[in-house]
Design an enzyme around this catalytic site. Sequence first.
Site, PDB file in Angstrom:
ATOM      1  N   GLU A 264     -24.352  21.344 -17.233  1.00 39.70           N
ATOM      2  CA  GLU A 264     -24.464  22.484 -16.325  1.00 39.70           C
ATOM      3  C   GLU A 264     -23.373  23.502 -16.635  1.00 39.70           C
ATOM      4  O   GLU A 264     -22.218  23.107 -16.847  1.00 39.70           O
ATOM      5  CB  GLU A 264     -24.355  22.014 -14.865  1.00 39.70           C
ATOM      6  N   HIS A 283     -28.356  23.866  -9.341  1.00 42.86           N
ATOM      7  CA  HIS A 283     -27.512  22.979  -8.538  1.00 42.86           C
ATOM      8  C   HIS A 283     -27.153  23.658  -7.208  1.00 42.86           C
ATOM      9  O   HIS A 283     -25.977  23.733  -6.830  1.00 42.86           O
ATOM     10  CB  HIS A 283     -26.247  22.595  -9.303  1.00 42.86           C
TER      11      HIS A 283
END
Length: 322
Positions: A264, A283
């Site tokens: 990420e 997220h």
Amino acid sequence: MSARPTIVVSSDAPDGPMAVLAKTHPDITVLGCDSYEALPDLISKSDAEVVFTIKFDRGSLYPRAALVESPTVRWVSVGGSGTDHLRPWDPARVTVTNSAGVAADMMAEYVFGAMLSFSLGLRGFAREQAARNWTAGKVEPIQGKTLLILGLGKTGQAVASRAKAFGMTTLGVRADPKPTGYIDEVHAMADLPKLWGRADFILCAVPLLESTRGIVGRGAFAAMKPSAVLIDVSRGGVVDETALLTALDGGRIKGAALDVFATEPLPPAHPLWGYYNVIVTPHCSSVYDGWDVKSARMFADNLTRYRRGEPLANVVDPGRGY
């Protein structure tokens, strides 16, 4: 433990949590830090005893050692639920707590948004709308469907309560199987091989541990219904992304809604961006206006316990991850 500990608030927007502490604990020193690079030096120079930390991404590594290996820090309070970014730590040296449940209701709404998106075919209708094409369509109920929940913590239970309101059958797995509200059947993780094929929707809501890393892998996808939908709001690494890509390419599942990833931010060249039947979100299933302030209030309540020498709430066992 001291009655007036120096506290550092580590966040990309520390003003909100600091305002909460100014009202609830006006007699103590609270320092804000919105930079990972500056955090170790601030902790060292201030002799901070307590750190309230909300993890954020700005292209630099999380300063784990500055928190759990500091000679002065005795308590690290995590503003979210996940603590894998702090492991390993010595519980005899530092106590780690989390804010489990602070975003459970919001995450449950995310999960249902994902399920309804697939059952109602909203992505397909959006594509037809963009083409100005009136097509014969149909929708599908989730009533009567089976939801398999991996992890029956606050988020898993919040999802289960809503699932029963929708008339769904709920299956759940947890490390310590025991009767759990709104769950029709509670199983051990070892029972998963016989559960994959029963589920129409599969939700990942477990912490990332060695026991859960890659738990949704090739064998799991092979056992799932071709109509199954995977939803992941846990941590990157719980789902084996290589196995997921293979399953998607082979039509082994209907689709997936993913809020977490092994890397990420998700790299622009990552193939998951290109699947029509995959929902990619950054997220954010636990992020809503005011969540950080709600988390800070939970921390402030725990801080009252800390200053009184009372047991803290939400202490995390580093071995279990929760």
